[in-house]
Design an enzyme around this catalytic site. Structure first.
Site, mmCIF file in Angstrom:
data_model
loop_
_atom_site.group_PDB
_atom_site.id
_atom_site.type_symbol
_atom_site.label_atom_id
_atom_site.label_comp_id
_atom_site.label_asym_id
_atom_site.label_seq_id
_atom_site.Cartn_x
_atom_site.Cartn_y
_atom_site.Cartn_z
ATOM 1 N N GLN A 103 1.089 -1.004 -0.255
ATOM 2 C CA GLN A 103 -0.177 -0.135 -0.109
ATOM 3 C C GLN A 103 0.836 1.214 -0.309
ATOM 4 O O GLN A 103 1.890 1.259 0.405
ATOM 5 C CB GLN A 103 -1.079 0.135 1.251
ATOM 6 C CG GLN A 103 -2.049 0.840 0.883
ATOM 7 C CD GLN A 103 -3.471 1.221 2.377
ATOM 8 O OE1 GLN A 103 -2.745 1.123 3.279
ATOM 9 N NE2 GLN A 103 -4.217 1.434 1.336
ATOM 10 N N TYR A 183 -6.654 10.912 4.197
ATOM 11 C CA TYR A 183 -4.939 10.872 3.891
ATOM 12 C C TYR A 183 -4.784 11.961 2.393
ATOM 13 O O TYR A 183 -5.900 12.809 2.207
ATOM 14 C CB TYR A 183 -3.752 9.622 3.761
ATOM 15 C CG TYR A 183 -3.927 8.762 5.540
ATOM 16 C CD1 TYR A 183 -4.147 9.493 6.424
ATOM 17 C CD2 TYR A 183 -4.429 7.582 5.195
ATOM 18 C CE1 TYR A 183 -3.600 9.165 7.851
ATOM 19 C CE2 TYR A 183 -4.539 7.207 6.685
ATOM 20 C CZ TYR A 183 -4.142 7.699 7.301
ATOM 21 O OH TYR A 183 -4.510 7.194 9.055
ATOM 22 N N ARG A 230 -7.758 2.164 -2.961
ATOM 23 C CA ARG A 230 -8.555 2.064 -2.219
ATOM 24 C C ARG A 230 -9.426 3.632 -1.652
ATOM 25 O O ARG A 230 -8.208 4.386 -1.995
ATOM 26 C CB ARG A 230 -7.531 1.961 -0.607
ATOM 27 C CG ARG A 230 -8.602 1.649 0.320
ATOM 28 C CD ARG A 230 -7.222 0.860 1.859
ATOM 29 N NE ARG A 230 -8.806 0.294 2.448
ATOM 30 C CZ ARG A 230 -8.925 -0.366 3.378
ATOM 31 N NH1 ARG A 230 -7.571 -0.325 4.323
ATOM 32 N NH2 ARG A 230 -9.993 -1.048 4.451
ATOM 33 N N GLY A 323 -9.701 -6.375 8.252
ATOM 34 C CA GLY A 323 -8.504 -5.691 9.018
ATOM 35 C C GLY A 323 -8.280 -6.729 10.767
ATOM 36 O O GLY A 323 -7.198 -7.521 10.292
#
Ligand SMILES: Cc1cc2nc3c(=O)[nH]c(=O)nc-3n(C[C@H](O)[C@H](O)[C@H](O)COP(=O)(O)O)c2cc1C
Length: 371
Positions: A103, A183, A230, A323
């Protein structure tokens, strides 16, 4: 054995060929506690190799440059030492029979001057997210970031392309662009964090442009079919992100436009918190975007074995990423296959250094598995 579950069926598309639909979601574990932020075979290599039975592993967010850093002890993919470290990690995962994407991460305004010799973090606009940054001295309030110049945007796009090139050199099977969770990309998408009036702000198309510029640059270094994206469309009140009336139309536009690319997958999260009282939030992400997105759709957030099987069976997603269940269950796939109860995770060791809470969760199911 319960092997007819949808989660355990192989998934084959033009770009992905994986033995099951159980994906390990990207998770920051802050174990790169060395000065070069380098992953190692002994820590990250062991950790990911233990989870090699996942259909696909997506690594923790890994910064594309020093500027991209925003949390302590997170690994990068921009230095030679980091590439060498990741190479050992991918070798271990492949030797264990797994598949692994990295990622690619830039936190933008969620960073702090403490990471940048006192310089301000970069973001689309000089707007403080009023969130917390996890610095070497503990949690600190975020600051008002510096609005990126066009040159800084160009450099950052190039950093993602270089990181993708490094990922290929490190032996990864693909990359996931982290356009999620408040982000940098998400900061560009949202009108509440992007007040630009140039080519990267002012309209939905312009706020989305940074993502497409990055995908276009990254695909010069790695085939489109090895790129995942994502996003978390209904993130609100977390990581400084605030939705507005244009949020859903923005994600609708982006998802539609991603159809023009032949990606490995689109990875979406259901809302992280209750957004049912927000009139302009979408509460059912897989349901909304399955009909819109024509490629492979991976869904995340709050799934267990039952819900994961159900979402695939309904046809709302092709793959499910897990997760927290993967933190405490390296053998998640085998546990699903054998209907073995899951081990609980301990959130006090999510981000602590060393092996505790990282390499010491038991691998129950594999030991009892019939061969
Ligand atoms: C310890 C921890 C670290 C995480 N780090 C990342 C990350 O680096 N990148 C990312 O996209 N999501 C990250 N997430 C979010 C997870 O990928 C996932 O979206 C979230 O945990 C919800 O899925 P779950 O209910 O299956 O745990 C993190 C979550 C946790 C618990």
């Amino acid at each position: 054995m319960n092997n007819d579950q949808p989660l355990l069926q192989p998934y084959r598309s033009e770009n992905l060929n994986i033995p099951n639909r159980v994906v390990m979601a990207p998770m920051t574990r802050s174990r790169a506690d060395n000065s070069g932020k380098v992953p190692t075979a002994a820590l990250q290599g062991e950790y990911y190799a233990l989870r090699a039975s996942a259909g696909l592993i997506i690594t923790e967010g890994s910064q594309v440059s020093e500027q991209a850093v925003g949390y302590i002890n997170t690994p990068g993919i921009h230095s030679e030492a980091q590439v060498a470290g990741w190479k050992e990690v991918t070798q271990k995962v492949h030797a264990a029979g797994g598949r692994i994407f990295i990622q690619l991460w830039h936190v933008g305004r969620i960073s702090h001057p403490d990471f940048h010799n006192g310089e301000l973090p970069l973001a689309p606009s000089a707007l403080n997210p009023k969130a917390k940054s996890y610095t070497p001295q503990g949690f600190k309030d975020t600051v008002t970031p510096k609005a990126m110049t066009l040159e800084e945007i160009e450099t950052t796009i190039h950093d993602f392309a270089k990181a993708a090139k490094n990922a290929v050199a490190a032996g990864f099977d693909g990359v996931e662009i982290h356009a999620s969770n408040g982000y940098l990309f998400h900061q560009f998408f949202s009108g509440t964090s992007n007040h630009r009036t140039d080519a990267y702000g002012g309209s939905i198309e312009k706020r989305a442009r940074f993502l497409f510029d990055v995908v276009d640059a990254v695909k010069q270094e790695i085939p489109e079919g090895k790129i995942g994206v994502r996003m978390n469309p209904s993130l609100n009140g977390i990581f400084g992100m605030t939705m507005d009336e244009e949020s859903v139309p923005t994600f609708d536009y982006i998802v539609n436009k991603l159809n023009e690319y032949d990606l490995a997958y689109l990875h979406l999260s259901e809302p992280f918190n209750d957004v049912s009282d927000i009139p302009y939030a979408e509460t059912e992400i897989a349901k909304r975007y399955r009909p819109i997105y024509k490629g492979t759709l991976m869904i995340n957030a709050g799934f267990d074995q039952e819900k994961g099987n159900a979402v695939i069976k309904r046809g709302d997603a092709d793959l499910v990423s897990f997760g927290k269940p993967y933190i405490s269950n390296p053998d998640l796939v085998e546990r699903f296959a054998q209907d073995i109860p899951l081990a609980e995770w301990d959130d006090s060791t999510f981000y602590t250094p060393g092996k505790k809470g990282y390499l010491d969760y038991p691998v129950e199911a594999r030991e009892t598995q019939e061969v």
